[in-house]
Design an enzyme around this catalytic site. Structure first.
Site, PDB file in Angstrom:
ATOM      1  N   ASP A  68      -7.274   2.942   2.611  1.00  0.00           N
ATOM      2  CA  ASP A  68      -6.914   1.674   3.256  1.00  0.00           C
ATOM      3  C   ASP A  68      -8.108   0.720   3.280  1.00  0.00           C
ATOM      4  O   ASP A  68      -7.960  -0.477   3.046  1.00  0.00           O
ATOM      5  CB  ASP A  68      -6.412   1.945   4.673  1.00  0.00           C
ATOM      6  CG  ASP A  68      -5.232   2.906   4.685  1.00  0.00           C
ATOM      7  OD1 ASP A  68      -4.246   2.629   3.984  1.00  0.00           O
ATOM      8  OD2 ASP A  68      -5.302   3.936   5.378  1.00  0.00           O
ATOM      9  N   GLU A  86       0.856  -1.193   0.000  1.00  0.00           N
ATOM     10  CA  GLU A  86       0.000   0.000   0.000  1.00  0.00           C
ATOM     11  C   GLU A  86       0.889   1.239   0.000  1.00  0.00           C
ATOM     12  O   GLU A  86       1.721   1.425   0.894  1.00  0.00           O
ATOM     13  CB  GLU A  86      -0.908  -0.004   1.231  1.00  0.00           C
ATOM     14  CG  GLU A  86      -1.993   1.048   1.185  1.00  0.00           C
ATOM     15  CD  GLU A  86      -3.055   0.785   0.125  1.00  0.00           C
ATOM     16  OE1 GLU A  86      -3.814   1.715  -0.185  1.00  0.00           O
ATOM     17  OE2 GLU A  86      -3.145  -0.354  -0.408  1.00  0.00           O
ATOM     18  N   GLU A 144      -0.533   9.628  -6.080  1.00  0.00           N
ATOM     19  CA  GLU A 144       0.573   8.670  -6.053  1.00  0.00           C
ATOM     20  C   GLU A 144       0.833   8.090  -7.433  1.00  0.00           C
ATOM     21  O   GLU A 144       1.983   7.897  -7.829  1.00  0.00           O
ATOM     22  CB  GLU A 144       0.253   7.569  -5.036  1.00  0.00           C
ATOM     23  CG  GLU A 144       0.232   8.096  -3.603  1.00  0.00           C
ATOM     24  CD  GLU A 144      -0.845   7.502  -2.727  1.00  0.00           C
ATOM     25  OE1 GLU A 144      -1.184   8.134  -1.695  1.00  0.00           O
ATOM     26  OE2 GLU A 144      -1.366   6.422  -3.064  1.00  0.00           O
TER      27      GLU A 144
END
Length: 490
Positions: free
Chosen positions: A474, A290, A320
């Site tokens: 998450d 992750e 990201e």
């Protein structure tokens, strides 16, 4: 709803006009129009249609994980209003400016303003220990401050622990407050317990909220910390050592981003040690990595070159993904930042490049990476190399469903509190000519193929008044993994 009411009213006026103009209008025609009016009034919204379709699509995989090990970043999140905390610190609004590392509350002020104005999530390291402690104390004492489980690993572990069929091991710097907050069925290795907690400050802001010259186009958060244990990934070797006894069938790893603020000399050496530690995990156990917000292109490039080829799956968001491409000179790396809804074709191009450059699209490759779970506010994409994963239609829909529900603080999606913001038509590539793809609310996962990579896209029903944005990424990755089946293990 007001659009339906307006159309219904217009239809009623037309029926009345025709009737008074021609009293001999057959009763059967009136019945047809009345039936159409009733149907129009009862028709479900597009959000209701998608939410119902998800329930049919999201089917449990035939083969499920039973023991999942998660590490290694964990902390206590202190969640406060960003604007409120800056006011409590007696700081005046400043022009927005990004800072790779924060050294003062002025840097914090400028960086918060910069990202609030873009509605973007970000995470930064606060270099001054004493200064951070003063801000942390002010945050803890701020009216309405809330304390939560924090850190990607701990949040993923906490989400997985809501499924009683799973046994979850969590390894990270776990102090007394965090241990108290964790789900009681999470297994914590004794070696990962410590006397004090690591605190992260989460400055949240709402859509439309203003701080000085900046106004937030959407709700999001800015995270910062002075976290030594997590920033050095000091529990990584402890984590890997605990796997021999725990015997997981899936490993989830996070926390690499925390090392960025330590400077090149430290992260360069520690990253080599991390690669050795990860390589010691049994080959037959799949590893999901992750990612999180980073700013150092050399560091990100090192992660791409050294870590990504030795994991099987990664999870990441739009910032990201774009930064990965910029760091590795990939497709669309000239794009400075995304629009509010990233272009699907451009995202697809970068995902394909990532799997072809650092993954196992070539059967002769020694790389293990075969799956990328991308999430942004309006939609998610799961890109997988053919022959390695199954049940990905359910997996991407499950990730989208949990994002919609969790943001609104409910167990099930409430169609009255969410809105569809994903594009209805898009292209599967921006760089290569291809057919136009469409979103079908009745079957809300669009699938397309590029060479030997398959893409699954699900829209997200965006919560209009989100209660909490921290940990959504998450939860999305955890939910997607729960519904995924790995077909081939290296």
């Amino acid at each position: 709803m007001w659009k339906k009411a307006l159309v219904a009213a217009l239809l009623a006026l037309v029926v009345g006009f025709v009737y008074h103009t021609d009293p001999t209008l057959p009763e059967r025609l009136l019945e047809v129009l009345s039936h159409s009016l009733a149907t129009l009034q009862e028709a479900p919204s597009v959000e209701e249609t998608i939410a119902e379709a998800w329930e049919a699509l999201i089917t449990a995989p035939g083969q499920q994980w039973s023991r999942v090990a998660v590490g290694v970043n964990a902390c206590v999140d202190v969640v406060v209003s960003g604007v409120g905390l800056l006011q409590a610190l007696a700081t005046d609004p400043r022009p927005g400016q990004d800072h790779d590392v924060l050294h003062s509350k002025e840097d914090l002020n400028e960086a918060f303003t910069y990202f609030l104005g873009r509605g973007a999530a970000a995470e930064r390291f606060y270099a001054n220990h004493e200064g951070f402690q003063r801000i942390a104390q002010a945050a803890a004492e701020y009216p309405g401050a809330q304390f939560y489980v924090g850190g990607n690993a701990a949040l993923i572990g906490q989400k997985l622990a809501t499924y009683p069929q799973l046994t979850v091991l969590l390894c990270g710097p776990i102090g007394p407050k965090l241990h108290e907050l964790l789900d009681e069925q999470i297994v914590v290795p004794p070696a990962s317990l410590q006397e004090t907690d690591e605190y992260h400050l989460i400055l949240e802001y709402k859509a439309g909220e203003q701080w000085g010259p900046a106004q937030a186009p959407q709700a999001n958060r800015f995270i910062f910390s002075h976290d030594v244990a997590n920033s050095e990934m000091s529990l990584l070797e402890t984590f890997v050592a605990s796997l021999d006894e725990f015997q997981p069938d899936l490993v989830v790893l996070s926390g690499l981003h925390m090392m960025e603020g330590q400077g090149r000399e430290l992260w360069e050496e520690r990253l080599k040690e991390a690669v050795v530690a990860i390589s010691n995990i049994r080959n037959e156990v799949p590893i999901h990595l992750e990612l999180a917000s980073m700013t150092d292109r050399e560091y990100m490039n090192s992660i791409m070159q050294e870590v990504m080829p030795i994991v099987n799956s990664i999870g990441l968001n739009e910032q990201e993904l774009l930064f990965l491409s910029q760091a590795g000179s990939g497709p669309h790396s000239q794009v400075a930042s995304w629009d509010s809804v990233p272009n699907v074709g451009q995202v697809s191009d970068i995902l394909l490049w990532l799997l072809e450059t650092h993954g196992r699209t070539d059967p002769e490759s020694e790389a293990d990476l075969t799956r990328v779970h991308f999430h942004t506010l309006a939609y998610h994409i799961l890109a997988t190399v053919d022959g390695h994963w199954s049940n990905q239609e359910a997996a991407v829909a499950a990730g989208a469903r949990v994002a919609s529900a969790q943001a609104c603080g409910v167990q099930q999606v409430d169609a009255s509190r969410v809105r569809l913001r994903a594009p209805l038509r898009f292209h599967g590539s921006h760089a290569e000519p291809g057919e136009s793809l469409a979103l079908d609310p009745r079957r809300p996962v669009t699938v397309w193929h590029r060479r030997n990579v398959t893409f699954h896209l699900s829209p997200v029903l965006v919560c209009q008044q989100p209660l909490r944005t921290v940990g959504l990424g998450d939860a999305i990755s955890a939910e997607g993994l729960l519904y995924s089946v790995m077909l081939q293990r290296q």
